[in-house]
Design a protein around this motif. Structure first.
Motif, mmCIF file in Angstrom:
data_model
loop_
_atom_site.group_PDB
_atom_site.id
_atom_site.type_symbol
_atom_site.label_atom_id
_atom_site.label_comp_id
_atom_site.label_asym_id
_atom_site.label_seq_id
_atom_site.Cartn_x
_atom_site.Cartn_y
_atom_site.Cartn_z
ATOM 1 N N ALA A 160 0.855 -1.206 0.056
ATOM 2 C CA ALA A 160 -0.054 0.002 -0.152
ATOM 3 C C ALA A 160 0.834 1.281 -0.097
ATOM 4 N N ARG A 161 0.336 2.231 -0.621
ATOM 5 C CA ARG A 161 1.029 3.548 -0.567
ATOM 6 C C ARG A 161 0.187 4.704 -0.263
ATOM 7 N N THR A 162 0.267 4.910 1.121
ATOM 8 C CA THR A 162 -0.691 5.837 1.767
ATOM 9 C C THR A 162 0.398 7.095 1.856
ATOM 10 N N HIS A 178 7.940 -3.569 10.797
ATOM 11 C CA HIS A 178 7.703 -4.509 9.560
ATOM 12 C C HIS A 178 7.283 -3.762 8.392
ATOM 13 N N CYS A 179 7.066 -2.449 8.333
ATOM 14 C CA CYS A 179 6.857 -1.734 7.090
ATOM 15 C C CYS A 179 7.938 -1.788 6.138
ATOM 16 N N PRO A 180 7.930 -2.173 4.925
ATOM 17 C CA PRO A 180 8.944 -2.107 3.862
ATOM 18 C C PRO A 180 9.485 -0.820 3.726
ATOM 19 N N PHE A 181 8.631 0.074 3.771
ATOM 20 C CA PHE A 181 8.995 1.669 3.517
ATOM 21 C C PHE A 181 9.922 2.061 4.794
ATOM 22 N N VAL A 182 9.519 1.711 6.010
ATOM 23 C CA VAL A 182 10.523 1.927 7.072
ATOM 24 C C VAL A 182 11.848 1.337 7.012
ATOM 25 N N LEU A 183 11.360 -0.173 6.806
ATOM 26 C CA LEU A 183 13.040 -1.065 6.544
ATOM 27 C C LEU A 183 13.804 -0.200 5.656
ATOM 28 N N HIS A 184 13.164 0.407 4.353
ATOM 29 C CA HIS A 184 14.108 0.875 3.350
ATOM 30 C C HIS A 184 14.795 2.200 3.920
ATOM 31 N N VAL A 185 14.340 3.038 4.875
ATOM 32 C CA VAL A 185 14.828 4.228 5.370
ATOM 33 C C VAL A 185 15.411 4.226 6.708
ATOM 34 N N ILE A 186 15.518 3.208 7.493
ATOM 35 C CA ILE A 186 15.826 3.055 8.899
ATOM 36 C C ILE A 186 17.340 3.293 9.295
ATOM 37 N N PRO A 188 1.261 -8.615 15.403
ATOM 38 C CA PRO A 188 1.918 -8.851 16.364
ATOM 39 C C PRO A 188 3.584 -8.765 16.318
ATOM 40 N N GLN A 189 3.962 -8.637 14.915
ATOM 41 C CA GLN A 189 5.313 -8.133 14.571
ATOM 42 C C GLN A 189 5.640 -6.823 15.158
ATOM 43 N N ASP A 190 4.659 -5.763 15.567
ATOM 44 C CA ASP A 190 4.932 -4.631 15.945
ATOM 45 C C ASP A 190 4.717 -4.646 17.262
ATOM 46 N N SER A 191 4.965 -5.853 18.031
ATOM 47 C CA SER A 191 4.580 -5.644 19.496
ATOM 48 C C SER A 191 5.946 -5.215 20.089
ATOM 49 N N PRO A 192 5.474 -4.356 21.546
ATOM 50 C CA PRO A 192 6.592 -3.796 22.339
ATOM 51 C C PRO A 192 8.021 -4.457 22.427
ATOM 52 N N GLU A 193 7.679 -5.965 22.435
ATOM 53 C CA GLU A 193 9.032 -6.739 22.805
ATOM 54 C C GLU A 193 10.070 -6.851 21.332
ATOM 55 N N LEU A 194 9.189 -6.803 20.285
ATOM 56 C CA LEU A 194 9.740 -6.930 19.051
ATOM 57 C C LEU A 194 10.209 -5.384 18.606
ATOM 58 N N ASN A 249 0.150 2.155 5.394
ATOM 59 C CA ASN A 249 -1.013 3.007 6.218
ATOM 60 C C ASN A 249 -0.798 2.331 7.961
ATOM 61 N N ILE A 250 -1.177 3.448 8.835
ATOM 62 C CA ILE A 250 -0.803 2.911 10.156
ATOM 63 C C ILE A 250 -2.258 1.825 10.243
ATOM 64 N N LYS A 251 -1.924 0.740 11.048
ATOM 65 C CA LYS A 251 -2.743 -0.289 10.949
ATOM 66 C C LYS A 251 -3.791 0.013 12.351
#
Length: 184
Positions: free
Chosen positions: A2-4, A48-56, A85-91, A180-182
């Motif tokens: 998605a491209r939001t 988990h967002c590919p856009f975040v992973l691209h720029v982190i 769940p991949q966005d949990s605080p522990e992860l 988009n924010i989930k």
């Protein structure tokens, strides 16, 4: 994928206050606690967002370059962890360690902070001046996963330089694009 786009809230908007937990330190912080003497960058992101992973890596470099100059850096994840769940605080803690994030990475469990900022996507960037007024909102640069444009951080770096060195900044700013924010 998605491209939001970002919601381009008005420049001059006062930073909404919050009080949420940092997954790196396990302390609870407010905007006031974390803001910088020259300004504050609030980044809505997730693991988990590919856009975040691209720029982190560029986000971490920007943090390393500008925190010493008085810029506060705050990352916030507002995603629904029941569905993602991949966005949990522990992860989030693991993600921060893996990517050498040493600025606060806060978990917005109720999603109230994202709503207060009118955040729409990850990554979503909000740069506030030392009076907590919105100075820049928009993209890191023109690079996106798969578009072949090298990552530079140009748009955000130019905005931070303008803020720190008291330069004028073009009010025409490009929105960030991401997942988009989930929402719950």
């Amino acid at each position: 994928m998605a491209r939001t786009p970002s919601n381009m809230i008005p420049l001059g908007t006062i930073a909404p206050e919050f009080y949420i937990k940092d997954t790196n330190s396990n302390h609870t912080y407010s905007f006031e606690d974390l803001k910088g003497s020259k300004g504050t960058l609030v980044i809505f992101m997730c693991n988990h967002c590919p856009f975040v992973l691209h720029v982190i890596n560029e986000i971490v470099m920007i943090s390393n370059d500008y925190r010493v100059q008085g810029l506060g850096i705050i990352a916030i994840s507002s995603n629904d962890i029941v569905k993602y769940p991949q966005d949990s605080p522990e992860l989030m803690t693991d993600f921060a360690l893996q990517h050498k994030i040493d600025f606060p990475y806060l978990f917005d469990e109720t999603q109230e902070v994202a709503k207060a900022y009118d955040a729409a996507c990850t990554p979503d960037f909000y740069l506030f001046d030392n009076q907590d007024k919105l100075f820049y909102r928009g993209q890191l640069d023109d690079s996106r996963p798969g578009n072949g444009i090298p990552l530079s951080g140009t748009d955000l770096r130019n905005a931070i330089d303008a803020l720190i060195y008291n330069r004028t900044l073009n009010e025409i700013q490009k929105p960030s694009i991401g997942c988009n924010i989930k929402w719950k």
